[in-house]
Design a protein around this motif. Structure first.
Motif, PDB file in Angstrom:
ATOM      1  N   CYS A  30       0.834  -1.213   0.000  1.00  0.00           N
ATOM      2  CA  CYS A  30       0.000   0.000   0.000  1.00  0.00           C
ATOM      3  C   CYS A  30       0.861   1.252   0.000  1.00  0.00           C
ATOM      4  O   CYS A  30       1.715   1.414   0.858  1.00  0.00           O
ATOM      5  N   ASN A  37      -0.028   3.985   0.943  1.00  0.00           N
ATOM      6  CA  ASN A  37      -0.385   4.715   2.155  1.00  0.00           C
ATOM      7  C   ASN A  37       0.067   3.999   3.419  1.00  0.00           C
ATOM      8  O   ASN A  37      -0.245   4.446   4.517  1.00  0.00           O
ATOM      9  N   GLY A  38       0.722   2.869   3.278  1.00  0.00           N
ATOM     10  CA  GLY A  38       1.111   2.093   4.460  1.00  0.00           C
ATOM     11  C   GLY A  38      -0.082   1.795   5.349  1.00  0.00           C
ATOM     12  O   GLY A  38      -0.016   1.908   6.574  1.00  0.00           O
ATOM     13  N   GLY A  82      -1.519   4.151   7.606  1.00  0.00           N
ATOM     14  CA  GLY A  82      -2.204   5.168   6.819  1.00  0.00           C
ATOM     15  C   GLY A  82      -3.690   4.897   6.629  1.00  0.00           C
ATOM     16  O   GLY A  82      -4.208   3.859   7.034  1.00  0.00           O
TER      17      GLY A  82
END
Ligand code: HEM
Ligand code: SF4
Ligand code: FES
Lengths: 253, 228
Positions: A168, A170-171, A211
């Protein structure tokens, strides 16, 4: 086959780290980890430090053999962990880039080994059911609908590897957390604590610094157990329900 | 308080994005349908009467304040989320092959382009109409007293090629924002079912293409009407 490996080396959590290039000879029936074993033996012979990578079961169930291979967590093969990836997918002369999972909540410990304690903390926040110990209950004493059982089982196949977070941009840990929420939420034994569980697990996930989910679905594409993003939608529903129905338990302020 | 805790949670923040986004999606349909009056080919009479009605309708006035607030909330929350996500993502991969659609990975960039477009758009019409003073926009009379000739303003703006091109870029960004955003909003709300997902996806694609295309037709039409 002869391969060139570009592999991430990092002495410790605060060290800078950089790529190192190595040549290695592998057979096509080797697993990816066996190929790394060959590299490490070579390094030991040369009196160099072997590459640190995690592994345990080597049969695709423990979720420790984490690395990003040519941009893909667990390599290019869908629904496959690194230990189950075989060298027959590569050709003589290939260059393979190997990096650790990247996310600010998964700091590198050494080389390819990352610290996934954040996942443990999410599980500890609510990824369980409260039952007293005692006799094992009768197998079929509590009937479960086939569809619920199947969906719960699919979610329960998550091995907690963290490839979803690594994949991801966005982590985000929504796929992992939602799998752990779902496999208990769908069963009668888990359902009673749904409100509190989802609330505590999501809040812990936020605290760990993961995230927000943009519904990119890279996680689903890279997950070695092919966990579905349907679980994320379920968790979104359950979380909002717990907040607005007030079933999130005694809130600590 | 529980509600502020909800709104600052990861899922709460995404619910804010989703609900404000869906409101904007509804607004865009109404906005487009009204503006189709420009195509009436009556030198702007239908459009001016429609605009005058909208400006003086108290309900529309109230909704429009909600609209400004929602755009601001959506934009600010979206940028905050993007900053947070960038940090959470950690160090970039040396070899990157992130799965997922391009739009889904660039929602903040697309949103900022849409926002830039909105500034041009609002500055050109809304600001001049509201704060430009009495002489900024000429008046016309269709038999029911003087009303602002907003159409003349539209015609002036869309006679400039750079404005038309800026609109097209902004609307292209909006199209990609919606191609991902529409279905994403439903997933965020938890409205996901294997039976209905293809329908939501289909409507999202149709909306994401047709609505920006409809808006794009307006400046192009007015521009070519004046140059030919
Ligand atoms: C009329 C214009 C707009 C419409 C109709 C719209 C609609 C949407 C929708 C439906 C979503 C999906 C929400 C979700 O994933 O749950 C979204 C996401 C997003 N929007 Fe907008 N938007 C508009 C303008 C803007 C503007 C001006 C910005 C300013 C920066 C912006 C930034 C974002 C961002 C960053 C996201 C992604 C949030 C995430 O998934 O993490 N949008 N938008
Ligand atoms: S959801 Fe998939 S990728 Fe994520 S931790 Fe579980 S098994 Fe690994
Ligand atoms: S070593 Fe256990 S899953 Fe790969």
């Amino acid at each position: 086959m002869n391969l060139t490996l570009k592999i991430w080396r990092q002495k410790g959590p605060s060290a800078a780290g950089s790529f190192e290039e190595h040549k290695v000879h592998a057979e096509e029936d080797m697993s990816f980890l066996e190929m790394l074993d060959v590299l490490n033996e070579q390094l030991v012979h040369e009196k160099k430090e072997p590459v640190a990578f995690e592994h345990d079961c080597r049969e695709g169930i423990c979720g420790t053999c984490n690395m990003v291979i040519n941009g893909h967590p667990h390599g290019p093969q869908r629904g496959t962990t690194t230990c189950q990836l075989h060298m027959r997918h590569y050709n003589d002369g290939d260059t393979i880039v190997i990096e650790p999972f990247r996310a600010s909540s998964f700091p590198v410990i050494k080389d390819l080994v990352i610290d996934r304690s954040a996942f443990d903390n999410i599980i500890q926040a609510g990824g369980y059911i409260s039952v007293n110990t005692g006799q094992a209950p009768d197998g079929n004493a509590i009937p479960v609908e086939k569809q619920d059982a199947s969906q719960a089982f699919d979610a329960a196949t998550c091995i907690g590897c963290g490839a979803c977070v690594a994949a991801c941009p966005n982590g985000s840990a929504m796929l992992f957390t939602s799998a752990k929420v779902s496999h208990l939420a769908l069963l009668p034994q888990g359902e009673v604590e749904n409100g509190k569980r989802v609330y505590d697990m999501v809040n812990q996930m936020d605290k760990e610094g993961f995230g927000r989910c943009s519904n990119i679905t890279a996680c689903e594409a890279e997950c070695p157990k092919e966990i579905s993003v349907d679980n994320i939608a379920r968790m979104n529903r359950l979380y909002v329900k717990s907040v607005f129905a007030g079933t999130q338990g005694n809130e600590k302020n | 308080m529980w509600i502020t805790r909800f709104l600052t949670s990861s899922i709460g923040q995404k619910w804010v994005m989703s609900l404000t986004g869906l409101f904007l999606i509804t607004f865009l349909i109404v906005h487009l349908l009204g503006n189709l009056a420009i195509f009436a080919g009556d030198n702007g009479q239908a459009f001016n009467v429609y605009a005058d009605f909208m400006v003086h309708n108290p309900l529309i006035k109230a909704v429009s304040f909600g609209l400004y607030a929602f755009i601001l909330i959506h934009a600010i929350q979206g940028i905050l989320i993007a900053i947070q996500n960038r940090k959470a993502g950690g160090k970039a991969y040396a070899k990157k092959d992130t799965q997922g659609s391009w739009a889904s990975k660039n929602m903040a960039l697309l949103g900022i382009l849409v926002l830039a477009f909105l500034f041009i758009h609002m500055g050109d019409f809304w600001f001049k109409a509201k704060f430009g003073g009495d002489n900024a926009i000429a008046a016309v009379n269709y038999g029911n007293g003087d009303i602002k000739d907003l159409y003349s303003q539209v015609a002036i703006s869309f006679s400039k090629l750079w404005i038309v091109i800026a609109y097209l870029i902004g609307l292209l960004a909006l199209a990609f924002h919606l191609l991902h955003g529409f279905q994403s909003a439903f997933q965020t709300l938890g409205l996901n079912h294997s039976k209905y997902n293809p329908i939501i996806r289909g409507i999202g694609i149709a909306y994401g293409i047709l609505v920006p295309l409809g808006f794009a037709a307006l400046p192009v039409y007015v521009y070519f009407q004046q140059t030919t």
